[in-house]
Design an enzyme around this catalytic site. Structure first.
Site, PDB file in Angstrom:
ATOM      1  N   GLY A  29       0.233  58.259  44.654  1.00  0.00           N
ATOM      2  CA  GLY A  29      -0.180  56.983  45.218  1.00  0.00           C
ATOM      3  C   GLY A  29      -1.482  57.165  45.961  1.00  0.00           C
ATOM      4  O   GLY A  29      -2.543  56.988  45.416  1.00  0.00           O
ATOM      5  N   CYS A  30      -1.426  57.575  47.215  1.00  0.00           N
ATOM      6  CA  CYS A  30      -2.597  58.111  47.901  1.00  0.00           C
ATOM      7  C   CYS A  30      -3.497  57.127  48.631  1.00  0.00           C
ATOM      8  O   CYS A  30      -3.610  55.966  48.278  1.00  0.00           O
ATOM      9  CB  CYS A  30      -3.464  58.905  46.950  1.00  0.00           C
ATOM     10  SG  CYS A  30      -2.572  59.851  45.751  1.00  0.00           S
ATOM     11  N   GLY A  31      -4.175  57.676  49.633  1.00  0.00           N
ATOM     12  CA  GLY A  31      -5.185  56.947  50.384  1.00  0.00           C
ATOM     13  C   GLY A  31      -6.538  57.597  50.162  1.00  0.00           C
ATOM     14  O   GLY A  31      -6.637  58.816  50.055  1.00  0.00           O
ATOM     15  N   ARG A  58      -0.010  56.123  53.520  1.00  0.00           N
ATOM     16  CA  ARG A  58      -0.368  56.404  52.137  1.00  0.00           C
ATOM     17  C   ARG A  58      -0.262  57.882  51.783  1.00  0.00           C
ATOM     18  O   ARG A  58      -0.798  58.318  50.783  1.00  0.00           O
ATOM     19  CB  ARG A  58      -1.791  55.913  51.843  1.00  0.00           C
ATOM     20  CG  ARG A  58      -2.050  54.483  52.283  1.00  0.00           C
ATOM     21  CD  ARG A  58      -3.365  53.992  51.776  1.00  0.00           C
ATOM     22  NE  ARG A  58      -3.328  53.795  50.341  1.00  0.00           N
ATOM     23  CZ  ARG A  58      -2.895  52.691  49.745  1.00  0.00           C
ATOM     24  NH1 ARG A  58      -2.508  51.677  50.480  1.00  0.00           N
ATOM     25  NH2 ARG A  58      -2.859  52.591  48.445  1.00  0.00           N
TER      26      ARG A  58
END
Ligand code: SF4
Ligand code: SF4
Lengths: 400, 512
Positions: A29-31, A58
């Protein structure tokens, strides 16, 4: 928000430079966050650290990283290798290999410090400033350009020398990444020690694979650095394109492939940045039909010739490069299934990109922000400012 | 003369019937339509009553025309003593050859129960991190291009970016389907017309087959890929120019290594004019092209055809899937072909020696995967379009073929079935009761081109819709991102070595 006092449960494993057995694909997913000083001033690592940390929802502690551009003005013509080693023995082997192929102008240990919440083992991290050895061929090939020679060295080490990973190899830039939360990695490298014209960063929320140090973002080849939030459903196809062009997928994440595609399309095939971006996130045929005839033809042939460069699926990516100019690119997929916000400071000195508005506001409360059109890149360059806002005609806006 | 020499010279073995029309006399109204419609003369009239006569091939025509549904075709129980080794099929073959002394012919692809590898492969689907796409609400594109690809293009910068080099002749199709080559002669005029009409309506390409192109069909030129086969039948400048693409036929999946044979009886006036051969003569295309004995020769023919068509059309090469197909395909790309058509060993045909049809070649599933892999390894895959066929029966087969590496699924038999073909495997006899594989005027008239075309159009529209559903469900919004995306397939068959050769992970294996 301090997670240090109450960290989420940690996985029991922690990998060093060697890829975990059987691990071939990592995603999440991640930021992502990026900040650039458009006027050529420098930005401290603290600022990017706080941008990324603000989006703590995130990430889940399985990887984070930062890339800094404009970092080594005193070594402008040398490639900076940052390398993870599992142990001294492999370090020695790699250095011997380096000596055969490269002039090593300077070598140093990358500063790091123990972080209480991070579980060892950690890789040994070294930095080398190198140039190709004059007159040296690559296994008989004497025709390689310097950049291509460097790529061969990097691919060779990463694919054949188990326990070593060159995590960045560009001029005037370096990547600082590892297995942990964004604040832990910032702390581990003490990124406040560094300042540069451009930072890009990433924190991971992987969904179906373990984490390892070299698998964290940014993924980098030469001076290209890519942070990516998403899952490329066309990975198998994209991998074929880069493999056909001599890149070896050693880290084998979809993000690694994205960095190779940028290198192939822009550096090697000399496509303008937004033409390359169009190939990666093209308009639909129906939309293309609405363009003027010249643009329609270009758009159609970008789709035909670079079919394998089409990054299908949800993504937002931040791209940094330092050659020929320090450049920041932000691009979201053509359906905008992943967030990507861009902005600037009211005085036009800073440009920002992030997954969430809060990341920008935390360092620039009065920032002017907007989102780009699907598939339309935001491009900023040091000294030139924001040369493409991401809302223009697909083939207008920026010259490199 | 002695008694001995009076014996018959040839002892014909009468083979037991396989099928029997059974007529229900409670409902039969004695209209005798079945008698007239059975081109195999398997129903007769005796004492003014419709009765079975023998020779039924289960083509189903009589059932379709009977107004009272009084006919049922029953498979007869085997009349051969059971034997695991000497199967009925083996013994029938021996009797038939002992009778005729000839090569056994058949049609419609092998009917041997080989494993279908497509059925051992499972597709992926999107979940949380890669959301699926609903084609009813969002675009899921299936446009496909047929032709050479440049590998790279040049873009000029200026006020406005422009394409400055790299483009070549290319054909745009609305779906990744190509109607395979079926020649005029093997099928009727109406059949070919229906196929061309369908191709135009669907905006796809249909193959002309090796029999040349009737002038009436020049109106469909934009949707026809013309074939240049070893016999060169019907090949002239106007033929080449009145089609969208040109294809050199080297091989065919149903009879790898062999040429073509259209019996003289089928060479009617229409066929003789189109093929440019005398009326009533056998149209024999030789096994090899007599000017192609090497890859360099092939390269020359490709150049000649490009020259003849003024570099305005993609030129491709069709080969049968054989064991070394990867290396052969690589040579073909290097020889300058814009597209390659690979035909698998289950491919259909109007007439093929049974021994070849049932025993030679390679399943298309494997052939696609190895060609795609080989071309990728050699850095050539982005130079060429690959069409693949020979055993594609439904949209799932098509989708898997694409994920294995084909740009385009080449389909013929399914289109024939859509038109009415019952796969009775008697095409080579020219008696097709559905008007498809025949040149007999009365039989031909049974096929209405408009209606047949409409059926083909509906079939492939449905397949294309299913394709959109499936790739949308995978989180892919345009079909080109499926081509060769073997990552999204898993193998669940009995032979892990096959999975390895095809570059497939097995079920249960995740990304990493
Ligand atoms: S029409 Fe076909 S199914 Fe009917 S009797 Fe004749 S051969 Fe058999
Ligand atoms: S085309 Fe006609 S003869 Fe051939 S299999 Fe089909 S129904 Fe039988």
């Amino acid at each position: 928000m301090s997670r240090a006092s109450n960290p989420l449960p940690k996985p029991e494993y922690a990998y060093g430079a060697a890829r975990p057995a059987g691990s071939t694909y990592l995603m999440g997913g991640c930021g992502i966050a990026g900040v650039m000083a458009l006027d050529g001033s420098t930005i401290s690592g603290n600022r990017i650290g706080s941008m990324l940390r603000t989006m703590g929802e995130r990430e889940n502690g399985l990887g984070a990283g930062y890339a800094c551009y404009g970092l080594f003005p005193q070594h402008l013509d040398e490639y900076c290798f940052q390398v993870f080693f599992d142990d001294e023995e492999i370090k020695k082997r790699v250095e011997e290999f380096f000596k055969d192929y490269l002039e090593i102008h300077h070598a140093e240990k990358v500063y790091s410090r123990p972080v209480q919440t991070m579980t060892p083992p950690f890789p040994k991290i070294w930095r080398y400033f190198v140039t190709p050895k004059p007159g040296k061929d690559w296994f008989g090939n004497t025709q390689l350009a310097q950049d291509d020679f460097i790529i061969q060295v990097v691919m060779h080490v990463n694919s054949t020398m188990n326990g070593a990973q060159i995590v960045s190899s560009g001029k005037n830039m370096a990547v600082f990444k590892g297995n942990g939360y964004s604040y832990e990695i910032a702390d581990f490298y003490d990124i406040s020690r560094y300042s540069g014209n451009l930072w890009i960063s990433h924190s991971r929320f992987p969904t179906n694979s373990p984490a390892w140090w070299a698998g964290a973002h940014p993924m980098s080849v030469l001076d290209w650095g890519v942070c990516h939030n998403g899952e490329i459903t066309s990975y198998g196809v994209n991998k074929k394109l880069v493999e056909m062009n001599g890149y070896k997928c050693t880290v084998q994440t979809d993000t690694e492939v994205v960095s190779y595609i940028w290198d192939l399309l822009v550096r090697k095939h000399k496509l303008p940045i937004q033409a390359a971006a169009f190939a990666m996130a093209p308009w639909t045929h129906e939309e293309i039909a609405t363009l003027d005839p010249d643009s329609r033809k270009l758009a159609t042939w970008l789709r035909i010739a670079y079919r394998e460069a089409f990054l299908n699926g949800p993504f937002s990516i931040l791209v940094g490069r330092s050659q020929p100019e320090i450049t920041l690119i932000a691009l979201a997929d053509r359906k905008k299934l992943r967030p990507m916000l861009v902005g600037k400071s009211p005085d036009d000195r800073l440009a920002f990109c992030a997954s969430e508005e809060c990341a920008v506001r935390t360092v620039q409360p009065d920032a002017i922000t907007w989102t780009c059109n699907a598939g339309s890149p935001f491009i900023a360059q040091v000294g030139k400012g924001i040369i493409r806002a991401g809302i223009e005609h697909p083939f207008q806006g920026a010259k490199q | 003369m002695s008694e001995k020499t009076d014996r018959p010279k040839r002892m014909e073995t009468r083979l037991p019937e396989k099928f029997m029309p059974t007529i229900n006399y409670n409902t039969c109204v004695q209209c005798k339509r079945c008698v007239n419609e059975c081109s195999f003369q398997a129903i007769d009239v005796r004492d003014n009553k419709v009765v079975p006569k023998g020779g039924c091939v289960a083509c189903g025509r009589c059932i379709a025309v009977c107004p009272t549904s009084a006919i049922e075709i029953r498979p007869l129980p085997s009349q051969f003593p059971p034997h695991g080794n000497w199967t009925e099929r083996m013994r029938r073959g021996i009797y038939a050859q002992a009778n005729s002394g000839g090569v056994l012919l058949s049609s419609c692809g092998t009917d041997e129960p080989y494993d279908v590898i497509f059925e051992d492969i499972l597709l992926d689907a999107a979940q949380v991190t890669n959301p699926s796409i609903d084609p009813l609400r969002e675009p899921v594109e299936t446009r496909t291009y047929l032709g050479g690809r440049p590998g790279r293009i040049e873009v000029c910068e200026g006020e406005h970016m422009k394409l400055c080099g790299g483009e070549g002749p290319i054909i745009e199709m609305d779906m990744p389907i190509m109607l395979g080559h079926v020649s005029l002669g093997s099928v009727s005029y109406n059949t070919q017309k229906a196929l061309f009409m369908a191709a135009k309506e669907l905006n796809i390409i249909a193959g002309s087959g090796e029999g040349g192109l009737h002038e009436d069909f020049y109106v469909y030129a934009d949707h026809i890929c013309s074939e240049v086969a070893s016999g060169r039948f019907g090949v002239n400048a106007s033929y080449l120019k009145n089609t969208a693409a040109v294809e050199i036929k080297v091989g065919q999946g149903a009879k790898p290594g062999l040429g073509g044979h259209l019996p003289g009886e089928k060479v009617t006036k229409l066929i003789s004019e189109t093929r440019m051969i005398p009326l009533g003569t056998d149209a024999l295309s030789p096994y090899p092209h007599h000017d192609i004995y090497s890859i360099e020769d092939l390269q020359q023919l490709i150049s000649v055809l490009k020259e003849a068509t003024e570099y305005g059309r993609p030129v491709g090469v069709k080969i049968a899937a054989v064991h070394n197909v990867g290396a052969i395909a690589s040579g073909i790309v290097r020889a300058g072909a814009d597209f390659i058509t690979i035909d698998g060993f289950k491919g259909g045909t109007g007439s093929a020696p049974r021994v070849i049809r049932d025993n030679a070649g390679l399943p298309i599933e494997v052939a696609i995967a190895v060609v795609d892999k080989r071309l990728t390894d050699e850095g050539l895959r982005n130079r060429v379009t690959i069409a693949a066929g020979g055993g594609i029966r439904c949209s799932a087969d098509m989708i898997k073929a694409i994920a294995l590496g084909a740009d385009i699924a080449m389909v013929s038999t399914a289109a024939m079935i859509a038109m009415g073909c019952r796969v009775c495997q008697q095409c080579h006899r020219g008696l097709c009761p559905w008007g498809i594989a025949t040149q007999r005027e009365d039989l031909m008239a049974r096929l209405d081109p408009e209606q047949a075309a409409a059926r083909v159009v509906r079939l492939f529209r449905a397949w294309n819709e299913e394709l959109r559903e499936v790739i949308g469900g995978m989180g892919i919004d345009s079909v080109e991102s499926l081509v060769g995306n073997r990552d999204r397939l898993r193998y669940m068959g009995p032979n892990p070595k096959i999975a390895e050769v095809m570059g497939l992970k097995t079920v249960g294996e995740g990304w990493g």
